[in-house]
Write an enzyme that holds these catalytic residues in place. Structure first.
Site, PDB file in Angstrom:
ATOM      1  CG  HIS A  16      29.511  43.062 -19.519  1.00  0.00           C
ATOM      2  ND1 HIS A  16      31.080  42.226 -19.550  1.00  0.00           N
ATOM      3  CD2 HIS A  16      29.236  42.059 -20.191  1.00  0.00           C
ATOM      4  CE1 HIS A  16      31.510  41.501 -20.163  1.00  0.00           C
ATOM      5  NE2 HIS A  16      30.647  41.436 -21.137  1.00  0.00           N
ATOM      6  CD  GLU A  43      26.212  40.117 -22.676  1.00  0.00           C
ATOM      7  OE1 GLU A  43      26.246  39.400 -23.148  1.00  0.00           O
ATOM      8  OE2 GLU A  43      26.736  40.182 -21.242  1.00  0.00           O
ATOM      9  CG  ASP A  45      27.914  35.791 -21.809  1.00  0.00           C
ATOM     10  OD1 ASP A  45      27.730  36.657 -22.839  1.00  0.00           O
ATOM     11  OD2 ASP A  45      28.612  36.209 -21.023  1.00  0.00           O
ATOM     12  CG  HIS A  58      31.868  34.978 -21.245  1.00  0.00           C
ATOM     13  ND1 HIS A  58      33.000  34.232 -21.449  1.00  0.00           N
ATOM     14  CD2 HIS A  58      31.574  35.710 -22.123  1.00  0.00           C
ATOM     15  CE1 HIS A  58      33.752  34.718 -22.490  1.00  0.00           C
ATOM     16  NE2 HIS A  58      32.939  36.273 -22.789  1.00  0.00           N
ATOM     17  CD  GLU A 118      27.616  37.308 -26.304  1.00  0.00           C
ATOM     18  OE1 GLU A 118      28.687  36.389 -26.485  1.00  0.00           O
ATOM     19  OE2 GLU A 118      27.663  37.581 -25.335  1.00  0.00           O
TER      20      GLU A 118
END
Length: 249
Positions: A16, A43, A45, A58, A118
């Site tokens: 993450h 992952e 952002d 994020h 993301e």
């Protein structure tokens, strides 16, 4: 490679924001630390700078994870590139820069790592961000066997990504099961549902699998939750605890 539920190349374990909380999130340092713990999928952002550069952040605002102030998307990349994105975490990471999608792509491609991007739009530019991130991802991974997985809580961003680069795989992120969530995912041509791990149960897993989609979870940081998700037969686990869970399992 055309990514489908039956043609799924991604590993189960996903680090993450790079290495979760062990390093400053969404930085190259965090990716390197996650890789040191054996993780092969990450992952992150991604949003757009004021001049259209996709970069990793994020929050909508800069204060929590950098020395900047205000909305990240209101700043040109030249200003963002000067910020310290590491000191907030610890002195060891003082001076760490905000990463661009280009930076992260180069690192992943050179090391044969997988990526879940993301799409995290600044409010008001949801569709534009989806389109731009998809175009950049297509450019960066051109000719590669496995493209990145694009995901978002924003259906507008996913619509933009689908319109811009329909061949790139998409996943719908969910923090709650709002009315029509599965139908929306199918309409968007998604290949996966990525939801708060507490939302998965026998019924929701069965519904999603019957619809031909993969099942993934965020953010799973304790052994009991991991075991429950494995018992349910879910496909992906996004975790901060790269130090606790071995991706070889």
């Amino acid at each position: 490679m055309q990514i489908t539920a039956s043609n799924w190349p991604y590993p189960r374990w996903v680090a993450h924001r790079g290495a979760g909380k062990l390093a400053p999130e969404n930085t190259l340092a965090a990716f390197r630390l996650g890789a040191q713990h054996g993780y092969r999928m990450f992952e992150c952002d991604v949003k757009l700078s004021a001049d259209g550069v996709p970069f990793l952040l994020h929050d909508d605002t800069l204060e929590r994870t950098s020395t900047g102030k205000g909305l990240g998307g209101d700043h040109a990349w030249g200003a963002l590139a000067q910020l310290d994105a590491g000191s907030w975490h610890s002195r060891n990471y003082a001076g760490e820069s905000i990463a661009t999608l280009d930076n992260i792509a180069a690192y992943c491609l050179r090391n044969s790592y997988f990526l879940n991007i993301e799409i995290k739009p600044t409010p008001g530019v949801e569709r534009l961000t989806g389109e731009a991130v998809a175009h950049h991802a297509s450019r960066l991974w051109r000719g590669q066997a496995v493209p990145p997985l694009l995901s978002s809580f924003s259906t507008e961003s996913l619509e933009g990504a689908k319109a811009a680069q329909p061949a790139l795989p998409r996943g719908l992120l969910l923090d709650e099961l709002w009315d029509g969530w599965l139908e929306a995912a199918l309409e968007l041509g998604c290949v996966a549902i990525i939801c708060n791990h507490t939302l998965w149960n026998t019924e929701t897993v069965a519904r999603v699998k019957a619809a031909g989609l993969r099942t993934s979870s965020y953010t799973v940081n304790d052994a009991e939750s991991v075991q429950r998700l494995l018992d349910l037969g879910t496909d992906g686990i996004i975790t901060d605890r790269v130090d606790l869970f071995s991706p070889a399992n």
